[in-house]
Design an enzyme around this catalytic site. Structure first.
Site, short mmCIF file in Angstrom:
data_model
loop_
_atom_site.label_atom_id
_atom_site.label_comp_id
_atom_site.label_asym_id
_atom_site.label_seq_id
_atom_site.Cartn_x
_atom_site.Cartn_y
_atom_site.Cartn_z
CD GLU A 179 -2.61 1.72 0.26
OE1 GLU A 179 -3.39 0.81 -0.26
OE2 GLU A 179 -2.27 2.93 -0.43
N GLY B 163 -7.16 0.98 3.32
CA GLY B 163 -8.18 1.17 3.04
C GLY B 163 -8.65 1.86 1.70
N GLY B 164 -7.75 2.41 1.40
CA GLY B 164 -8.11 3.09 0.00
C GLY B 164 -9.18 4.34 0.06
CB THR B 165 -11.21 5.26 -3.09
OG1 THR B 165 -10.03 5.43 -3.88
CG2 THR B 165 -12.03 6.60 -3.12
CB CYS B 166 -14.35 2.78 0.21
SG CYS B 166 -15.72 2.54 1.10
CG HIS C 42 -48.46 -0.59 8.87
ND1 HIS C 42 -48.52 0.46 7.81
CD2 HIS C 42 -48.93 -0.02 10.03
CE1 HIS C 42 -49.09 1.47 8.51
NE2 HIS C 42 -49.30 1.14 9.73
C1 FAD Z 1 -16.32 10.78 -3.15
C2 FAD Z 1 -16.58 9.43 -3.19
C3 FAD Z 1 -17.73 8.84 -2.84
C4 FAD Z 1 -17.95 7.75 -3.04
N1 FAD Z 1 -19.13 6.82 -2.38
C5 FAD Z 1 -19.33 5.67 -2.60
C6 FAD Z 1 -20.39 4.78 -2.14
O1 FAD Z 1 -21.00 5.61 -1.37
N2 FAD Z 1 -20.55 3.54 -2.35
C7 FAD Z 1 -19.85 2.84 -3.11
O2 FAD Z 1 -20.09 1.81 -3.16
N3 FAD Z 1 -18.50 3.49 -3.40
C8 FAD Z 1 -18.35 4.94 -3.37
N4 FAD Z 1 -17.42 5.40 -3.99
C9 FAD Z 1 -16.53 4.63 -4.99
C10 FAD Z 1 -15.47 3.77 -3.79
O3 FAD Z 1 -14.71 4.66 -3.22
C11 FAD Z 1 -14.37 2.85 -4.88
O4 FAD Z 1 -15.28 2.06 -5.75
C12 FAD Z 1 -13.94 1.73 -3.95
O5 FAD Z 1 -12.91 2.38 -2.93
C13 FAD Z 1 -13.46 0.75 -4.44
O6 FAD Z 1 -12.06 1.08 -4.88
P1 FAD Z 1 -10.84 -0.02 -5.13
O7 FAD Z 1 -10.97 -1.30 -4.17
O8 FAD Z 1 -10.69 -0.19 -6.27
O9 FAD Z 1 -9.59 0.69 -4.63
P2 FAD Z 1 -9.31 1.89 -3.84
O10 FAD Z 1 -10.16 2.10 -2.74
O11 FAD Z 1 -9.25 3.18 -4.77
O12 FAD Z 1 -7.94 1.67 -3.26
C14 FAD Z 1 -6.71 1.55 -4.12
C15 FAD Z 1 -5.50 1.62 -3.20
O13 FAD Z 1 -4.39 0.96 -4.12
C16 FAD Z 1 -3.34 1.97 -3.73
N5 FAD Z 1 -2.47 2.15 -4.72
C17 FAD Z 1 -2.78 2.66 -5.99
N6 FAD Z 1 -1.69 2.54 -6.81
C18 FAD Z 1 -0.77 1.90 -6.13
C19 FAD Z 1 0.76 1.49 -6.24
N7 FAD Z 1 1.28 1.56 -7.37
N8 FAD Z 1 1.49 0.90 -5.13
C20 FAD Z 1 0.95 0.62 -4.15
N9 FAD Z 1 -0.38 1.00 -3.60
C21 FAD Z 1 -1.05 1.74 -4.77
C22 FAD Z 1 -3.84 3.30 -3.29
O14 FAD Z 1 -2.99 4.07 -2.43
C23 FAD Z 1 -5.28 2.86 -2.61
O15 FAD Z 1 -5.19 2.77 -1.12
C24 FAD Z 1 -17.17 6.56 -3.69
C25 FAD Z 1 -15.83 7.52 -4.23
C26 FAD Z 1 -15.80 8.61 -3.98
C27 FAD Z 1 -14.56 9.40 -4.65
#
Ligand code: FAD
Length: 475
Positions: free
Chosen positions: A33, A38-41, A440
């Site tokens: 990582e 935990g990434g984006t979510c 209900h």
């Molecule tokens: C504002 C916003 C609101 C959202 N709300 C919702 C919601 O309500 N419900 C829903 O279902 N979805 C929602 N989403 C979408 C959801 O966040 C993503 O679909 C979800 O996080 C899945 O992402 P993922 O598993 O593909 O990877 P991500 O969660 O994006 O994680 C990828 C990880 O990989 C890491 N990484 C990337 N490149 C490299 C590399 N070269 N080397 C090492 N690490 C790397 C990153 O740092 C990151 O931690 C929302 C998105 C946004 C932007």
């Protein structure tokens, strides 16, 4: 060189669960990582935004307290520092949970650095090289920044940087009238900002049906959000201490001036700095990794999961990707992406829950279909809660009686939709739902009633509504 049986790049919504399953299956695993566990979510997406949406809802209910016979003395004030602190606490708990989970896995080694392919079986991480026969890519995406004239001259926010905002923007201008932009629009309006949403399409959330887009526009406009649709030739410039956005809409002033600019115009995959060319992994024109129905890339031994494969853009699609890969690799269960039914929610208030096809998609099938709609004003639970905005729409195949799709825009819509989704997965006829006894008073109790009110879907495509006058929606 460190040798592993599996390497997982990225700890989004698929990687961590897959790491745990592979470890449980006895494998030696590397988890990489580069930024926040935990990434984006967890850090800049679902969890923080829904936590903020909850604060915004509290502000709205406090302002409406009188409607419920509750007296709130004085003006309702939103403490943005406290709102952010609450968001940080919820998001932080989730992030540390993922990190300690990964670090606690017995036969996994965690690397916190950028990963890059140097061959189909080797990954460079910092100064180390890791090798494995199986590599799983879960690198997610980031906010797309469009090539808009003037953007290099102004400060702007994205879904990531807005997470650091602990003050109230005087006037937030949001470019992008789709899912992410609209959630931020409503929450900041409720926090107390003036908000303008600029959208290039003639309507908001353009992939939804027109009646859904219009109802969402009305909900937002009633709260005083200014909607500028059909915007053309977008360009930005500094304006005093703020920014101005040139919009050239069909109607309304040609410029919007605000204090802060948020870009919410889509996402792009984090695949441009991953060395995919060194591994020979194929991507499409937009950089999404090409993967088959079981999420295998064109290179044997490399899989792509989550947003980076372009097969979904949600937490649940990414988690489902993990389930598919784990089932195929470890359970001899040939699960596939094509098994899943499209489903998602838009978390404005009231929320929109969606499953399956839109009305437009049903019409395009050119097969007889049935439809039932019900305004939320005719849902007892919504009336009791004084939350009657929105409507429900369910579409059914007239032949096999299976549900084709639904849009539930209304209080509880994000939960109610699952009643329909599960019936769709069961491939059961709508009559099962019609005969079910629901509790209900709930919103869901009206679903059986609606199934008794199905009417043939007219074959005529609804006329494209004329573009909304620029300020009309603002009421
Ligand atoms: C504002 C916003 C609101 C959202 N709300 C919702 C919601 O309500 N419900 C829903 O279902 N979805 C929602 N989403 C979408 C959801 O966040 C993503 O679909 C979800 O996080 C899945 O992402 P993922 O598993 O593909 O990877 P991500 O969660 O994006 O994680 C990828 C990880 O990989 C890491 N990484 C990337 N490149 C490299 C590399 N070269 N080397 C090492 N690490 C790397 C990153 O740092 C990151 O931690 C929302 C998105 C946004 C932007």
């Amino acid at each position: 060189m460190q040798k592993f049986e599996a390497i997982i790049i990225g700890t989004g919504q698929a990687g961590p669960s897959l790491a745990a399953r592979l470890v449980e299956a006895g494998m030696k695993v590397a988890v990489i990582e580069r930024k926040s566990f935990g990434g984006t979510c967890v850090n800049t997406g679902c969890i923080p935004t829904k936590t903020l949406v909850a604060s915004a809802y509290a502000a709205k209910i406090a302002r409406r307290a009188g409607d419920y016979g509750v007296r709130v003395e004085g003006e309702v004030a939103v403490d943005m520092k406290a709102v952010k602190a609450r968001k940080d606490a919820v998001s932080g708990q989730s992030r540390t949970g993922v990190e300690s989970w990964m670090r606690g896995l017995k036969s996994a080694t965690v690397y916190q650095d950028h990963a890059r392919f140097i061959s189909p079986r080797e990954i460079a991480v910092g100064k180390e090289v890791l090798a494995a026969e199986k590599i799983f890519i879960n690198v997610g995406g980031r906010a797309a920044v469009p090539p808009m004239p003037g953007l290099d001259q102004v400060d702007y926010l994205t879904n990531s940087s807005i997470m650091n905002v602990d003050f109230l923007p005087e006037h937030l201008v949001i470019v992008g009238g789709s899912y992410i932009g609209l959630e931020f629009a409503q929450m900041y309006r409720r926090f107390g900002s003036a908000v303008t949403v600029i959208e290039m399409q003639p309507r908001l959330i353009a992939r939804e049906d027109e009646d859904v887009s219009d109802a969402v526009a009305d909900i937002l406009a009633q709260e005083g959000i200014d909607l500028r649709l059909n915007a053309e030739c977008l360009r930005v410039a500094r304006h005093g201490t703020g920014i101005s956005v040139g919009v050239d809409c069909a109607a309304g002033p040609p410029q919007v001036t605000g204090s802060h600019l948020l870009l919410a115009v889509g996402r792009r995959p984090n695949t441009d700095d991953l060395g995919l060319d060194k591994a020979g992994v194929a991507v499409d024109k937009r950089g999404y990794i090409q993967a088959d129905d079981q999420l295998r890339t064109n290179v044997p031994g490399i899989w792509a999961l989550g947003d980076c494969n372009g097969k979904g853009a949600f937490t649940h699609t990414s988690y489902n990707d993990y389930e598919i890969v784990a089932a195929n690799l470890l359970d001899n269960d040939p699960r596939r992406v094509s098994d899943r039914i499209e489903a998602y929610a838009l978390y404005i208030d009231p929320p929109l829950g969606r499953a399956g096809m839109t009305e437009r998609q049903v019409r395009e099938r050119n097969k007889p279909a049935l439809v039932a709609t019900r305004p939320m004003t005719k849902v007892g639970r919504a009336v009791e809660k004084s939350e009657t905005q929105g409507f429900m729409k369910i579409l059914v195949d007239a032949g096999d009686k299976r549900i084709l799709g639904a849009s539930i825009l209304g209080v509880g819509g994000d939960e109610v939709i699952h009643s329909i989704l599960d019936l769709m997965y069961a491939k059961a006829p709508y009559t099962v739902l019609q005969r079910a006894m629901h509790i209900h008073p709930t919103v869901s109790e009206l679903l059986p009633t609606m199934m008794g009110e199905l009417k043939p879907l007219s074959t005529e495509t609804p006329a494209q509504a004329p573009p909304r006058p620029a300020k009309a929606a603002a009421g």
